[in-house]
Scaffold this active site. Structure first.
Site, PDB file in Angstrom:
ATOM      1  N   GLU A 197      -4.266  -2.765   5.319  1.00  0.00           N
ATOM      2  CA  GLU A 197      -3.652  -3.285   6.541  1.00  0.00           C
ATOM      3  C   GLU A 197      -4.637  -4.040   7.428  1.00  0.00           C
ATOM      4  O   GLU A 197      -4.261  -4.589   8.445  1.00  0.00           O
ATOM      5  CB  GLU A 197      -3.037  -2.128   7.354  1.00  0.00           C
ATOM      6  CG  GLU A 197      -1.790  -1.508   6.728  1.00  0.00           C
ATOM      7  CD  GLU A 197      -2.104  -0.319   5.838  1.00  0.00           C
ATOM      8  OE1 GLU A 197      -3.204  -0.280   5.247  1.00  0.00           O
ATOM      9  OE2 GLU A 197      -1.252   0.589   5.729  1.00  0.00           O
ATOM     10  N   TRP A 248      -4.125   5.664  -4.689  1.00  0.00           N
ATOM     11  CA  TRP A 248      -3.443   6.670  -3.880  1.00  0.00           C
ATOM     12  C   TRP A 248      -2.480   7.539  -4.696  1.00  0.00           C
ATOM     13  O   TRP A 248      -1.779   7.051  -5.570  1.00  0.00           O
ATOM     14  CB  TRP A 248      -2.614   6.001  -2.785  1.00  0.00           C
ATOM     15  CG  TRP A 248      -3.406   5.378  -1.686  1.00  0.00           C
ATOM     16  CD1 TRP A 248      -3.442   4.061  -1.369  1.00  0.00           C
ATOM     17  CD2 TRP A 248      -4.263   6.039  -0.745  1.00  0.00           C
ATOM     18  NE1 TRP A 248      -4.267   3.862  -0.279  1.00  0.00           N
ATOM     19  CE2 TRP A 248      -4.787   5.049   0.119  1.00  0.00           C
ATOM     20  CE3 TRP A 248      -4.639   7.374  -0.550  1.00  0.00           C
ATOM     21  CZ2 TRP A 248      -5.664   5.355   1.162  1.00  0.00           C
ATOM     22  CZ3 TRP A 248      -5.511   7.663   0.483  1.00  0.00           C
ATOM     23  CH2 TRP A 248      -6.012   6.667   1.317  1.00  0.00           C
ATOM     24  N   LYS A 250      -6.778  10.260  -2.491  1.00  0.00           N
ATOM     25  CA  LYS A 250      -7.316   9.042  -3.095  1.00  0.00           C
ATOM     26  C   LYS A 250      -8.194   9.408  -4.282  1.00  0.00           C
ATOM     27  O   LYS A 250      -9.255   9.977  -4.130  1.00  0.00           O
ATOM     28  CB  LYS A 250      -8.111   8.230  -2.077  1.00  0.00           C
ATOM     29  CG  LYS A 250      -8.130   6.763  -2.453  1.00  0.00           C
ATOM     30  CD  LYS A 250      -8.568   5.892  -1.314  1.00  0.00           C
ATOM     31  CE  LYS A 250      -8.073   4.476  -1.508  1.00  0.00           C
ATOM     32  NZ  LYS A 250      -8.642   3.545  -0.532  1.00  0.00           N
ATOM     33  N   THR A 292       0.858  -1.186   0.000  1.00  0.00           N
ATOM     34  CA  THR A 292       0.000   0.000   0.000  1.00  0.00           C
ATOM     35  C   THR A 292       0.893   1.234   0.000  1.00  0.00           C
ATOM     36  O   THR A 292       2.016   1.179   0.493  1.00  0.00           O
ATOM     37  CB  THR A 292      -0.964  -0.039   1.213  1.00  0.00           C
ATOM     38  OG1 THR A 292      -1.710   1.168   1.241  1.00  0.00           O
ATOM     39  CG2 THR A 292      -0.220  -0.206   2.526  1.00  0.00           C
TER      40      THR A 292
HETATM   41  P1  AMP Z   1      -6.569   1.219   1.149  1.00  0.00           P
HETATM   42  O1  AMP Z   1      -5.566   0.632   2.062  1.00  0.00           O
HETATM   43  O2  AMP Z   1      -6.032   1.585  -0.180  1.00  0.00           O
HETATM   44  O3  AMP Z   1      -7.812   0.390   1.064  1.00  0.00           O
HETATM   45  O4  AMP Z   1      -7.014   2.608   1.769  1.00  0.00           O
HETATM   46  C1  AMP Z   1      -7.536   2.729   3.058  1.00  0.00           C
HETATM   47  C2  AMP Z   1      -7.902   4.152   3.297  1.00  0.00           C
HETATM   48  O5  AMP Z   1      -8.883   4.570   2.344  1.00  0.00           O
HETATM   49  C3  AMP Z   1      -8.509   4.447   4.630  1.00  0.00           C
HETATM   50  O6  AMP Z   1      -7.532   4.607   5.639  1.00  0.00           O
HETATM   51  C4  AMP Z   1      -9.265   5.742   4.344  1.00  0.00           C
HETATM   52  O7  AMP Z   1      -8.398   6.862   4.327  1.00  0.00           O
HETATM   53  C5  AMP Z   1      -9.764   5.521   2.942  1.00  0.00           C
HETATM   54  N1  AMP Z   1     -11.112   4.941   2.951  1.00  0.00           N
HETATM   55  C6  AMP Z   1     -11.460   3.657   2.751  1.00  0.00           C
HETATM   56  N2  AMP Z   1     -12.789   3.509   2.816  1.00  0.00           N
HETATM   57  C7  AMP Z   1     -13.313   4.722   3.086  1.00  0.00           C
HETATM   58  C8  AMP Z   1     -14.635   5.233   3.293  1.00  0.00           C
HETATM   59  N3  AMP Z   1     -15.709   4.464   3.207  1.00  0.00           N
HETATM   60  N4  AMP Z   1     -14.768   6.545   3.573  1.00  0.00           N
HETATM   61  C9  AMP Z   1     -13.695   7.354   3.653  1.00  0.00           C
HETATM   62  N5  AMP Z   1     -12.435   6.944   3.458  1.00  0.00           N
HETATM   63  C10 AMP Z   1     -12.233   5.645   3.181  1.00  0.00           C
END
Ligand code: AMP
Length: 541
Positions: A329, A445, A440, A185
């Protein structure tokens, strides 16, 4: 006193064996890279996964070896999801949307020994091959008829590899803490970091998802994961669907609104999981056609905040929306927007408000919020702070990265998410901001710090910050806010400077020149203040 129960390890392959025996006829339907639809039952998937496992063993691969995949959602990727960990090796999913530099770093850092790749990604792998480890082996996920001419050294054909094996295999035993999966990630600074899943965590996560999401996951249901298998286990659907006897409808490389609509319609999809951008595309198609796909009844939206208007749009069509939050994670599910019967009978407006939050915690996921001084905040719906999580499906550190591992976990053993949130008395999580310097866009990212570092190298920029501004399609887009070092800096010149070094979708959508940047008490640029100032910023058309 110790209890007296058998100490059988939890293994990912047991999910496959169970689905072969109990849900033999449920199927994986794939829109293939080669074109056309492919169907395979869970019974067939189990046989082919065992053949794959034997092929891996014949290549000398076993416990602890990292085996990479670069592939869309499809049946062969599912076989890799079970065959690789089945022999004790680590299924390392690569995200093809990362920059070439990130991909070569990740393959090298993971120490991948084999790369299984879809036809789509052959040109990409050919380009990166000189930077990949010399002894990396390549297997192309296709049959002999579709094998391409390629400069990849000794590229094998997946179907030929399977055809050379029988399926006479007992899945080997090993401890449940053995690594089963690896997914990198983006870091806020520097290099991507690897979440290294254990068999135990993946099996528990499959149970957690299966128990919480019974509307999407149960015998006879048909679920389309638009969320890729290269994004944290496709949010657990890869394991929970075979476990529960849910058929999977895999969209392959075609993720646009019209393709998704058609596949949903022809394959009678009931539930679909993915990021907001995908559902905006589907909604556009629904508006054009004047109706939703006939059987569509549930959408799980996560990965980025789902806008209330998007949730309402689908609910108005009779599609129940579940807004979910999680992280790579965390395997990745953390919270889910499932309402109790009492909450479902609240007035529509109140129901929509609850559905717009990130939902409530899943079993085995503990949540706490902590303020800047490190003090725990009450779950009262108004106190905010950084969100920390804990549980058997949460990472305890990062693969082969001591520094990142140390800073990830607090003194009480909780993982810091970098999200800022409040939690209501009823347990609804509300993400209000992000303390990590990441943007995002469409579920992928962009590191603000990486873009800032590149921009700062331009002689006409004295100081700068990159922030996310809201975007109707991509959720967030980066904007570069810069203090110029000369009288009249030329934005095009700065763009050209960045262009060579960033992927196209990582480029700032706009450059805004300011006299100075707001600072925090410690003298750092206050992203919080900047995000507030530019909350309603309109990007150039
Ligand atoms: P990832 O590891 O790429 O799945 O990203 C995780 C991160 O995405 C989280 O720590 C949040 O910052 C963001 N994220 C994931 N789901 C949501 C959601 N439903 N609403 C707002 N942010 C989210």
């Amino acid at each position: 006193m110790r209890g007296m129960m058998m100490d059988r390890p939890l293994r990912v392959a047991d999910i496959l064996t169970y689905s072969e025996e109990m849900h033999a006829a449920a199927e994986v339907v794939s829109s293939t890279v080669e074109g056309g639809i492919h169907r395979e039952s869970y019974a067939e998937m189990a046989v082919r996964s065992r053949k794959l496992a034997k092929a891996l063993q014949a290549m000398g691969l076993g416990t602890g070896d990292r085996v990479a995949t670069l592939a869309w959602n499809g049946f062969r990727h599912m076989e890799l999801y079970f065959g690789i960990p089945g022999v004790g090796a680590v299924c390392h999913t690569l995200n093809p949307r990362l920059s070439p530099e990130q991909l070569t770093y990740i393959v090298g850092h993971a120490g991948d020994r084999v790369l299984f790749l879809d036809l789509t990604f052959v040109p990409l792998a050919e380009k990166l091959q000189p930077q990949f480890p010399d002894d990396l082996r390549y297997v192309i996920l296709t049959d002999a008829a579709n094998m391409p001419e390629t400069s990849l050294p000794n590229a094998h054909c997946y179907e030929d590899m399977l055809a050379a094996q029988d399926d006479d295999l007992e899945w080997p035993d090993f401890e449940e803490s053995t690594a089963a999966g690896l997914c990198y990630t983006s870091g806020t600074t520097g290099v991507p970091k690897g979440a290294l899943y254990t068999h135990r965590a993946l099996v528990l996560h499959a149970l957690l998802v299966g128990v919480s999401m019974r509307n999407s996951l149960s015998m006879g249901k048909r679920l389309m994961p638009v969320v890729p298998l290269f994004h944290a286990n496709a949010w657990g659907t890869a394991h929970a669907a075979p476990l529960t006897g849910t058929s999977l409808i895999m969209p392959g490389p075609r993720l646009d609104g019209p393709s998704i609509w058609e596949l949903m319609e022809s394959e009678k999809v009931f539930a679909a999981w993915g990021v907001p951008t995908v559902w905006l595309g589907l909604m556009e198609e629904i508006r054009k056609r004047g109706r939703k796909p006939s059987e569509l009844g549930e959408l799980v939206i996560g990965g980025s905040a789902a806008a209330t208007s998007l949730i309402q749009g689908f609910e108005d069509l009779g599609v129940s929306v579940c807004h979910a939050w999680g992280m790579t994670e965390m395997s990745p599910i953390g919270t889910l927007g499932i309402l109790s019967p009492e909450q479902m009978s609240l007035p529509a407006e109140e129901r929509l408000r609850l559905k717009s939050t990130q939902g409530r915690r899943a079993f085995m996921v503990d949540l706490k919020i902590v303020d800047e001084r490190g003090d725990r905040q009450p779950h009262d719906g108004s106190s905010t702070g950084e969100l920390f999580v804990r549980g058997p499906t949460v990472v305890s550190g990062y693969f082969s990265n001591q520094e990142a591992s140390e800073s990830a976990i607090d003194d009480e053993g909780w993982f810091g998410t970098g999200d800022v949130a409040s939690i209501s008395r009823e347990g609804f999580l509300n993400i209000t901001d992000r303390s990590k310097d990441l943007i995002k866009s469409g579920g992928e990212w962009i590191s603000s710090l990486d873009v800032e570092n590149l921009a700062m190298a331009h002689p006409h920029i004295a100081n700068c910050a990159v922030i996310a501004v809201p975007h109707p399609k991509w959720e967030e887009r980066p904007v570069l806010i810069a203090v110029p070092a000369v009288d009249e800096p030329d934005p095009d010149d700065i763009r050209t400077h960045l262009e060579g070094q960033l992927a196209k979708w990582q480029m700032p959508d706009d450059i805004v020149f300011v006299d100075d940047l707001p600072l925090t008490a410690t003298g750092k640029v206050s992203k919080l203040a900047l995000r507030k100032t530019y909350a309603d910023y309109k990007l150039p058309a």
